[in-house]
Design a protein around this motif. Structure first.
Motif, mmCIF file in Angstrom:
data_model
loop_
_atom_site.group_PDB
_atom_site.id
_atom_site.type_symbol
_atom_site.label_atom_id
_atom_site.label_comp_id
_atom_site.label_asym_id
_atom_site.label_seq_id
_atom_site.Cartn_x
_atom_site.Cartn_y
_atom_site.Cartn_z
ATOM 1 N N PHE A 1 0.869 -1.099 -0.094
ATOM 2 C CA PHE A 1 0.160 0.038 0.046
ATOM 3 C C PHE A 1 0.968 1.206 0.008
ATOM 4 C CE2 PHE A 1 -2.998 -3.047 1.856
ATOM 5 C CZ PHE A 1 -4.059 -2.864 1.024
ATOM 6 N N TRP A 2 1.042 2.025 -0.972
ATOM 7 C CA TRP A 2 1.947 3.302 -1.310
ATOM 8 C C TRP A 2 1.125 4.486 -1.050
ATOM 9 C CZ3 TRP A 2 0.917 6.828 -5.198
ATOM 10 C CH2 TRP A 2 0.138 6.336 -6.064
ATOM 11 N N HIS A 3 -0.198 4.470 -1.210
ATOM 12 C CA HIS A 3 -0.946 5.783 -1.092
ATOM 13 C C HIS A 3 -1.745 5.824 0.374
ATOM 14 C CE1 HIS A 3 -3.498 9.360 -1.587
ATOM 15 N NE2 HIS A 3 -3.159 9.198 -2.993
ATOM 16 N N LEU A 4 -0.687 6.116 1.421
ATOM 17 C CA LEU A 4 -1.374 6.090 2.766
ATOM 18 C C LEU A 4 -2.839 6.660 3.219
ATOM 19 C CD1 LEU A 4 1.972 6.646 4.698
ATOM 20 C CD2 LEU A 4 0.918 4.432 4.104
ATOM 21 N N SER A 5 -3.015 7.755 2.573
ATOM 22 C CA SER A 5 -4.290 8.088 2.909
ATOM 23 C C SER A 5 -5.462 7.428 2.177
ATOM 24 C CB SER A 5 -4.530 9.945 2.504
ATOM 25 O OG SER A 5 -4.312 9.736 0.963
ATOM 26 N N HIS A 6 -5.201 6.792 1.126
ATOM 27 C CA HIS A 6 -6.315 6.186 0.591
ATOM 28 C C HIS A 6 -6.246 4.563 1.391
ATOM 29 C CE1 HIS A 6 -6.366 7.912 -3.757
ATOM 30 N NE2 HIS A 6 -6.845 8.689 -2.781
ATOM 31 N N PHE A 7 -5.211 4.188 1.723
ATOM 32 C CA PHE A 7 -5.018 3.081 2.485
ATOM 33 C C PHE A 7 -5.918 3.040 3.645
ATOM 34 C CE2 PHE A 7 -2.695 1.687 6.245
ATOM 35 C CZ PHE A 7 -3.052 0.071 6.174
ATOM 36 N N ALA A 8 -5.616 4.224 4.551
ATOM 37 C CA ALA A 8 -6.307 4.103 6.019
ATOM 38 C C ALA A 8 -7.829 4.571 5.760
ATOM 39 C CB ALA A 8 -5.768 5.693 6.291
ATOM 40 N N ALA A 9 -8.354 5.109 4.520
ATOM 41 C CA ALA A 9 -9.604 5.135 4.410
ATOM 42 C C ALA A 9 -10.189 3.992 3.845
ATOM 43 C CB ALA A 9 -9.917 6.232 3.136
ATOM 44 N N ASP A 10 -9.613 3.143 3.184
ATOM 45 C CA ASP A 10 -10.090 1.644 2.993
ATOM 46 C C ASP A 10 -9.937 0.844 4.007
ATOM 47 O OD1 ASP A 10 -10.456 2.671 0.387
ATOM 48 O OD2 ASP A 10 -8.494 1.667 -0.191
ATOM 49 N N TYR A 11 -8.935 0.837 4.851
ATOM 50 C CA TYR A 11 -8.843 0.298 6.241
ATOM 51 C C TYR A 11 -9.928 0.532 7.128
ATOM 52 C CZ TYR A 11 -6.508 -2.089 10.185
ATOM 53 O OH TYR A 11 -6.485 -3.006 11.290
ATOM 54 N N LYS A 12 -10.299 1.867 7.285
ATOM 55 C CA LYS A 12 -11.492 2.157 8.412
ATOM 56 C C LYS A 12 -12.721 1.696 7.646
ATOM 57 C CE LYS A 12 -13.360 5.798 10.982
ATOM 58 N NZ LYS A 12 -13.350 7.181 11.514
ATOM 59 N N ALA A 13 -13.014 1.797 6.570
ATOM 60 C CA ALA A 13 -14.268 1.158 5.794
ATOM 61 C C ALA A 13 -14.438 -0.208 5.963
ATOM 62 C CB ALA A 13 -14.188 1.763 4.239
ATOM 63 N N MET A 14 -13.295 -0.868 5.914
ATOM 64 C CA MET A 14 -13.086 -2.365 5.966
ATOM 65 C C MET A 14 -13.393 -2.748 7.395
ATOM 66 S SD MET A 14 -13.172 -5.403 4.595
ATOM 67 C CE MET A 14 -12.336 -5.081 2.815
ATOM 68 N N PHE A 15 -12.799 -2.458 8.480
ATOM 69 C CA PHE A 15 -12.683 -2.721 9.769
ATOM 70 C C PHE A 15 -13.423 -1.776 10.814
ATOM 71 C CE2 PHE A 15 -9.240 -4.450 7.748
ATOM 72 C CZ PHE A 15 -9.489 -5.921 7.424
#
Length: 337
Positions: free
Chosen positions: A304-318
């Motif tokens: 995961f290289w785009h950290l802001s997108h990663f954080a948003a996807d992670y929160k949406a998932m978990f």
């Protein structure tokens, strides 16, 4: 091809580097790109000012070059490479190999070919120089495309403006991320993810996918493809698998894989793999040492290289931010003592 970092730059490790240089002379500017043989001659009057950012990882060299004078650029890229140039901003008219180009043009250069570039007075341009064999192999395996035949002898590819804009935005974001956190290139999974993302973005900008017919296959064949893909994922659960990995393992194109997942699971393989990788990050964060492991480091290990997108996807998932998972893990570990 392994990079050899410039002394003025910032080396990450033996497999990658990120460098930044500012110049006040066209001759010096021409020497900034690693493994290129170039000669720049200033043609317009005035003080020269330039800048170069360059990232190396895997089989790709990505750079951004800015100049403020009309310059004639001559030379060659490294042997066995293919280069794509994507203008960000251009003030005035520029010529590339005898043709006028604009902001939506994609300039091409094969290793061994002569560069013949008369820049506009103000130029900001992005470049990707890739190992030709690796790029051609990716295009064939993943996209089922003969990219060399598609480009042919074109020195300027005139694609759709919206595709050029998407490629430009992707490369700018990627370089900004590497500039901010160059240490992420230390991870093989990150280098692999970035390299494949660049290949995919270039192919999307060059080609027109709407002209390619949907591959014919039976529902049984599609189910078999999905089941084989899921079995491969299960046996490699602790690895950051990519779409290209699945295409190579199953010997199918990305398009065939996508249609199979869509028909069988009503989900595209990119989303499925993202969910798998997010779960991998969560497992790693729950077992991480909060004092020595960071969210960015764990995310990089999973590509995961785009950290802001990663954080948003992670929160949406978990339902929580990755930093919360890491903090809670550290808290649980302390309370166990």
């Amino acid at each position: 091809m392994n990079p050899a970092a410039l002394s003025a730059g910032e080396t990450v490790d033996a497999h990658c580097s990120f460098t930044v240089a500012t110049t006040d002379d066209a001759y010096d500017h021409a020497r900034c790109l690693q493994h290129w043989k170039q000669r720049y001659e200033q043609l317009s009057a005035g003080r020269f000012s330039g800048g170069v950012e360059e990232a190396w990882f895997g089989n790709v060299q990505v750079f951004r070059e800015r100049t403020n004078q009309i310059v004639h650029e001559a030379g060659q890229a490294w042997e066995g490479s293919t280069t794509f140039g994507i203008p960000v901003e251009a003030e005035g008219e520029g010529w590339y190999c005898g043709e006028v180009f604009n902001r939506d043009s994609i300039l091409t250069l094969q290793g061994g070919e002569q560069l013949d570039f008369r820049t506009p007075r103000q130029l900001d341009i992005l470049g990707v120089t890739a190992d030709t064999a690796a790029f051609v192999d990716y295009a064939r395996r993943v996209e089922n495309r003969d990219i060399q035949a598609e480009i042919g002898k074109q020195r300027i590819v005139h694609g759709a403006p919206e595709k050029a804009a998407e490629l430009r935005a992707f490369l700018l974001t990627m370089l900004n991320t590497v500039r901010t956190t160059p240490q992420m290139l230390e991870h093989a999974a990150m280098r692999k993810a970035l390299e494949q993302a660049i290949y995919g973005s270039l192919l999307a900008a060059i080609g027109n996918e709407t002209d390619i017919a949907r591959p014919a296959s039976t529902s049984q064949t599609r189910r078999q493809i999905v089941e084989r893909a899921r079995e491969y994922m299960r046996t490699h659960i602790d690895e950051p698998i990519t779409v290209a990995d699945l295409c190579a393992e199953l010997n199918v194109s990305r398009r065939t894989l996508q249609y199979s997942f869509q028909d069988v699971l009503n989900l595209n393989p990119v989303s499925f793999l993202r969910a798998m990788r997010l779960n991998g990050v969560r497992r790693a964060l729950r077992h991480a040492d909060g004092e020595h492991d960071s969210v960015a480091d764990v995310a990089a290990r999973w590509g995961f290289w785009h950290l802001s997108h990663f954080a948003a996807d992670y929160k949406a998932m978990f339902g929580e931010l990755p930093s919360e998972t890491l903090r809670n893990s550290h808290t649980r570990r302390l309370s166990a003592f």
